[in-house]
Each structure stands twice: as C-alpha cells, then as structure tokens.
Design a protein around this motif. Structure first.
Motif, mmCIF file in Angstrom:
data_model
loop_
_atom_site.group_PDB
_atom_site.id
_atom_site.type_symbol
_atom_site.label_atom_id
_atom_site.label_comp_id
_atom_site.label_asym_id
_atom_site.label_seq_id
_atom_site.Cartn_x
_atom_site.Cartn_y
_atom_site.Cartn_z
ATOM 1 N N MET A 176 137.144 -104.993 -82.684
ATOM 2 C CA MET A 176 136.480 -105.658 -81.561
ATOM 3 C C MET A 176 135.758 -106.929 -82.008
ATOM 4 O O MET A 176 135.417 -107.772 -81.183
ATOM 5 N N TRP A 177 135.547 -107.071 -83.298
ATOM 6 C CA TRP A 177 134.904 -108.285 -83.823
ATOM 7 C C TRP A 177 135.905 -109.425 -83.998
ATOM 8 O O TRP A 177 135.514 -110.587 -84.107
ATOM 9 N N SER A 178 137.195 -109.138 -84.032
ATOM 10 C CA SER A 178 138.183 -110.180 -84.333
ATOM 11 C C SER A 178 138.154 -111.357 -83.357
ATOM 12 O O SER A 178 138.245 -112.508 -83.804
ATOM 13 N N PRO A 179 137.994 -111.158 -82.042
ATOM 14 C CA PRO A 179 137.925 -112.336 -81.175
ATOM 15 C C PRO A 179 136.699 -113.209 -81.461
ATOM 16 O O PRO A 179 136.749 -114.428 -81.309
ATOM 17 N N ILE A 180 135.634 -112.578 -81.891
ATOM 18 C CA ILE A 180 134.407 -113.325 -82.201
ATOM 19 C C ILE A 180 134.599 -114.139 -83.480
ATOM 20 O O ILE A 180 134.160 -115.284 -83.576
ATOM 21 N N VAL A 181 135.291 -113.559 -84.437
ATOM 22 C CA VAL A 181 135.488 -114.203 -85.736
ATOM 23 C C VAL A 181 136.453 -115.390 -85.647
ATOM 24 O O VAL A 181 136.254 -116.404 -86.316
ATOM 25 N N VAL A 182 137.488 -115.300 -84.808
ATOM 26 C CA VAL A 182 138.488 -116.377 -84.760
ATOM 27 C C VAL A 182 138.090 -117.531 -83.845
ATOM 28 O O VAL A 182 138.754 -118.567 -83.850
ATOM 29 N N GLU A 202 132.182 -114.134 -73.108
ATOM 30 C CA GLU A 202 132.550 -112.995 -72.263
ATOM 31 C C GLU A 202 133.004 -111.808 -73.114
ATOM 32 O O GLU A 202 132.609 -110.672 -72.876
ATOM 33 N N VAL A 203 133.835 -112.077 -74.108
ATOM 34 C CA VAL A 203 134.329 -111.007 -74.988
ATOM 35 C C VAL A 203 133.151 -110.372 -75.734
ATOM 36 O O VAL A 203 133.066 -109.143 -75.836
ATOM 37 N N TYR A 204 132.249 -111.190 -76.239
ATOM 38 C CA TYR A 204 131.091 -110.653 -76.959
ATOM 39 C C TYR A 204 130.289 -109.726 -76.049
ATOM 40 O O TYR A 204 129.914 -108.622 -76.444
ATOM 41 N N TYR A 205 130.037 -110.177 -74.826
ATOM 42 C CA TYR A 205 129.263 -109.371 -73.879
ATOM 43 C C TYR A 205 129.939 -108.026 -73.615
ATOM 44 O O TYR A 205 129.304 -106.977 -73.660
ATOM 45 N N GLU A 206 131.245 -108.069 -73.346
ATOM 46 C CA GLU A 206 131.962 -106.827 -73.037
ATOM 47 C C GLU A 206 132.076 -105.909 -74.250
ATOM 48 O O GLU A 206 131.919 -104.700 -74.133
ATOM 49 N N HIS A 207 132.349 -106.477 -75.411
ATOM 50 C CA HIS A 207 132.458 -105.643 -76.604
ATOM 51 C C HIS A 207 131.087 -105.128 -77.044
ATOM 52 O O HIS A 207 130.990 -104.036 -77.604
ATOM 53 N N TYR A 208 130.047 -105.894 -76.773
ATOM 54 C CA TYR A 208 128.681 -105.429 -77.049
ATOM 55 C C TYR A 208 128.376 -104.202 -76.191
ATOM 56 O O TYR A 208 127.780 -103.236 -76.665
ATOM 57 N N LYS A 209 128.790 -104.238 -74.906
ATOM 58 C CA LYS A 209 128.596 -103.079 -74.029
ATOM 59 C C LYS A 209 129.347 -101.872 -74.570
ATOM 60 O O LYS A 209 128.916 -100.740 -74.362
#
Length: 154
Positions: A58-64, A43-50
């Motif tokens: 914005m990459w930190s949630p994806i990295v952790v 979900e975070v990836y989708y929203e941050h991608y938008k």
C-alpha cells in the motif's frame, strides 16, 4: 448545443490541435501530470491510511509519486528530462496502477463471498477502478514524453 457553443468548441479544438502541432502540448501535459500525480497521491494516502497501510504494498503508490512529480516538473524546463526521466517514471507509475488494480481485484475476491456477492463486496471492498486513475496519470506522462516539443523539427 447552440450554434454559438459549437463555434466556441470548434475554436477550442483548433487551438489544442495547433498547440500539439507546434509542440506546446508537451510542456502543458508534463505540468498536468505533475499536478495530477500530487492529487492522486493525496487521495491514495488518505484511503490507504484509513486501511492502516495493512499491506506493505500500500506504500508503493506513495513512494513512486515523488520521482514522477520531479520528472514532470523538470520535463517542463528540460527537453532531455522530458524524453528520458519522464517516460521512465511514467512507466513505473502505470505499472504501479496496474499492480494496484490486480491487488484490488484480489481484495474483493478475498472478502466473504468474494465475487459471488460482488454487489456488496465491490462497494465495501477496495475500490476496483481507483488504481486505473493512477495508471492513467502515468499514461499522461507517457503522452507528454511522446509528443513533439516546441522548436523541434517534424
């Protein structure tokens, strides 16, 4: 609620409490943490991608997420990992969620009119409560690490 529903609810609560007491809850929570982290990350990836990943943070949630998922899955099978790596990864996840909360609050404040037009900016700006869900998943991992494991003495 009918009397039958209350009986089933009471049995379910009794089962959960027995599982916690006997140590079965740790493995279940570790598994739920891994699954939840994957869903929240998607979900975070989708929203941050938008948002075009406009800010590097914005990459930190994806990295952790991968370390938490790996620690949670390994924690199902290994007591040592459940008591060491899982709480460390979970704390990082909680910290990332709380940092996201601060950044999202700042994002609303930076919109035209800021908090003065909160009725509009909270809806159209970054979702203020979304990072709380992220932190809550980390909290589930911490809970899994804190409860007793099956077969341990009290």
């Amino acid at each position: 609620m009918s009397e039958l529903d209350l009986t089933h609810l009471e049995q379910d609560v009794t089962t959960v409490l027995r599982d916690v007491n006997q140590g079965r809850f740790e493995k279940s929570m570790a598994g739920v943490t891994a699954a939840s982290a994957l869903l929240v990350c998607a979900e975070v990836y989708y929203e941050h991608y938008k948002g075009s990943f406009g800010n590097r943070l914005m990459w930190s949630p994806i990295v952790v997420t991968p370390p938490l998922v790996a620690a949670a899955v390994a924690g199902i099978f290994s007591r040592k990992i459940a008591k060491t790596a899982l709480p460390a990864a979970s704390l990082l996840y909680v910290f990332t969620g709380l940092s996201g909360l601060a950044l999202h609050v700042r994002g609303v404040a930076r919109k035209p009119g800021g908090w003065k037009y909160a009725r509009y900016n909270v809806v159209m700006g970054p979702p203020v409560i979304a990072p709380g869900l992220f932190a809550m998943v980390g909290g589930m991992g911490l809970l899994a690490a804190l409860v007793r494991r099956e077969g341990e003495d009290r």
